[in-house]
Scaffold this active site. Structure first.
Site, PDB file in Angstrom:
ATOM      1  CB  SER A  35      44.437  40.918  41.987  1.00  0.00           C
ATOM      2  OG  SER A  35      42.991  40.732  41.348  1.00  0.00           O
ATOM      3  CE  LYS A  36      45.659  48.532  41.615  1.00  0.00           C
ATOM      4  NZ  LYS A  36      46.496  48.577  40.770  1.00  0.00           N
ATOM      5  NE  ARG A  37      40.878  39.317  38.636  1.00  0.00           N
ATOM      6  CZ  ARG A  37      40.385  38.283  39.115  1.00  0.00           C
ATOM      7  NH1 ARG A  37      38.774  38.143  38.982  1.00  0.00           N
ATOM      8  NH2 ARG A  37      40.858  37.319  39.945  1.00  0.00           N
ATOM      9  N   GLY A  59      38.544  44.247  45.020  1.00  0.00           N
ATOM     10  CA  GLY A  59      38.276  45.548  45.517  1.00  0.00           C
ATOM     11  C   GLY A  59      39.732  45.847  46.183  1.00  0.00           C
TER      12      GLY A  59
END
Ligand code: GLU
Length: 473
Positions: free
Chosen positions: A244-246, A248
């Site tokens: 996920s966005k976590r 990067g």
């Protein structure tokens, strides 16, 4: 069996995620491997979250990745078709209107929670008579349409990736196929579409496994043949949680903007969950992947996304795989955006031919190649210590003299010239290379200075050296 046909069915509610891109690629490769058709279907029935901008970007990104399709559909243009099939189910008594209010349903849900059992619709409106239902409709009571799920039946399917899957219908109960605002739900439209479009293999993320038994029941109720299913494992980040966005950048667009090559991203995504038959090999063209790809070689456990590996692979494409002309075409917009002068294509091409092995992405390239394009840079205060020296002055003066006589045109000629300066002035190599680097780039490391001198036009070298010599004398 009929001709293989697969589809990719994104919802235009965000950027194309790497996981979805991999789903699209696997669907595409499977279709092409079997000389089959590939369909792009925009699933935009959620009118609130879907936007035309996201749709345009999805299409652009898929094309950029190198995908193509023969058929294109947009679900928002197919509501009449869905209505027709809802009516079929209603007529056959396989679906029914449900007048339960959101409050009533909420109460049922809370009750289930209190009792610690999974929520399932009570089936209250299933028992309404046709007349009763008609009366409520006439009174203008809002209603949804629910699919009548057979009780306690185990729905079984052989997933081409995940193997044997069995889910009991009591796990979900009668589900909604038309919302109270009249819009049909995903589980219903996906079946109507896949059936009418002749999809033979439904390839998608494993998060859709719980939906599959519901869809199989609808296929059966409408008398459609059930396609084969292949559910792909999720992609994990390095910490083993869902990518996920976590972790990067996770959108295709972000990688594109960072200067990744579509061929490299395509190649890398294929290796996330698919094992090529030939062990040890990692670089494959799209044509080779089409030849080799088979669902039986897709792993049934999650793959871990490795950013460094992707970057490395991108470097391989930049250095070795792509023709110089292709690299040039893709590099120019990046250089231009950085404000570099690129009207002399031959010059840029020459620069790239010497430097393409020194960066892994086009954004790294922009940094790396600055000395080839920017003449007006400051030499940092602390670096003057390396050049403010009598011997260096001599070195630079002699260098300038030689350059004026005959500028070296290859890195080898530059090396020869530096050797000659060393000998003439009796100095060690770093006493020549280091000052030259600082004078010509303003930095103490970076691109090969022999390359820079070979490629940079004479006047620009002279200008940079003179600027410093004037300050020294
Ligand atoms: N629109 C769905 C999604 O993006 C497609 C699911 C499917 O392939 O059936 O998850």
């Amino acid at each position: 069996m009929s001709k293989v046909k697969t589809r990719f069915a994104p919802s235009p509610t965000g950027y194309l995620h790497l996981g979805n891109a991999r789903t699209a690629i696997f669907s595409y490769l499977f279709a092409r491997h079997n000389n089959g058709g590939f369909v792009l279907r925009i699933e935009d029935t959620d009118r609130e979250r879907s936007t035309k901008e996201y749709e345009d970007m999805l299409i652009e990104d898929l094309k950029w990745l190198g995908l193509d399709w023969e058929e294109f559909y947009r679900q928002s243009e197919r509501f009449d078709i869905y209505r027709e099939y809802v009516n079929k189910l209603l007529e056959k008594g396989k679906a029914y209107p449900c007048f339960c209010t959101p409050e009533e349903l909420e109460r049922e849900r809370e009750e289930a929670k209190k009792r610690g059992v999974p929520y399932r619709y009570s089936g209250k409106c299933r028992r309404l008579s046709r007349e009763e239902a008609e009366r409520l409709k006439r009174e203008g009571k809002p209603f949804t349409v629910r699919f009548k799920v057979p009780e306690n039946r185990t729905v079984v399917f052989e997933d081409l990736v995940k193997g044997h899957i069995a889910i009991n219908t009591d796990d979900f109960g009668d589900f909604i196929i038309v919302r109270s605002d009249g819009t049909p739900t995903y589980n219903f439209v996906v079946v109507v579409d896949d059936a009418l479009m002749g999809i033979t293999h439904v390839i998608r993320g494993e998060d859709h496994i719980p939906n599959t038994p519901k869809q199989i029941l609808i296929y059966e109720a409408l008398g459609f043949p059930v396609p084969k299913f292949a559910h792909l494992p999720v992609i994990l980040g390095e910490d083993r949680s869902k990518l996920s966005k976590r972790h990067g950048a996770v959108s295709v667009r972000a990688y594109r903007e960072e200067g990744y090559m579509p061929e490299a991203l395509f190649n890398y995504l294929c290796l996330l969950g698919w094992s090529p038959p030939e062990e040890g090999r990692e670089i494959f063209s799209k044509e080779e992947l089409i030849k080799l790809f088979d669902l039986k070689d897709v792993n049934d456990s999650p793959a871990v996304f490795n950013r460094e590996k992707l970057k490395w692979m991108n470097g391989v494409y930049i250095r070795e795989v792509l023709p110089l002309e292709t690299l040039l075409e893709r590099a120019i917009p990046f250089l231009e955006r950085a404000g570099y002068e690129v009207s002399d294509r031959e010059y840029v091409k020459k620069v790239l031919s010497y430097t393409r092995d020194s960066f892994d992405t086009l954004s790294e390239m922009v940094e790396r190649l600055r000395p080839f394009f920017v003449d007006d840079f400051e030499i940092k205060e602390e670096l003057w210590a390396f050049i403010d020296d009598e011997k260096v002055y001599e070195v630079l003066s002699l260098f300038l003299e030689r350059i004026r006589e005959k500028k070296p045109e290859t890195p080898e000629e530059v090396k020869k010239l530096v050797k000659d300066i060393q000998k003439t002035l009796k100095v060690k190599p770093p006493k020549v290379w280091k000052p030259l680097r600082i004078v010509l780039t303003g930095e103490t490391e970076g691109v090969g200075i022999d390359i820079l001198i070979a490629v940079l036009p004479k006047e620009r070298i002279e200008k940079r050296v003179l600027r410093v010599i004037e300050k020294l004398s």
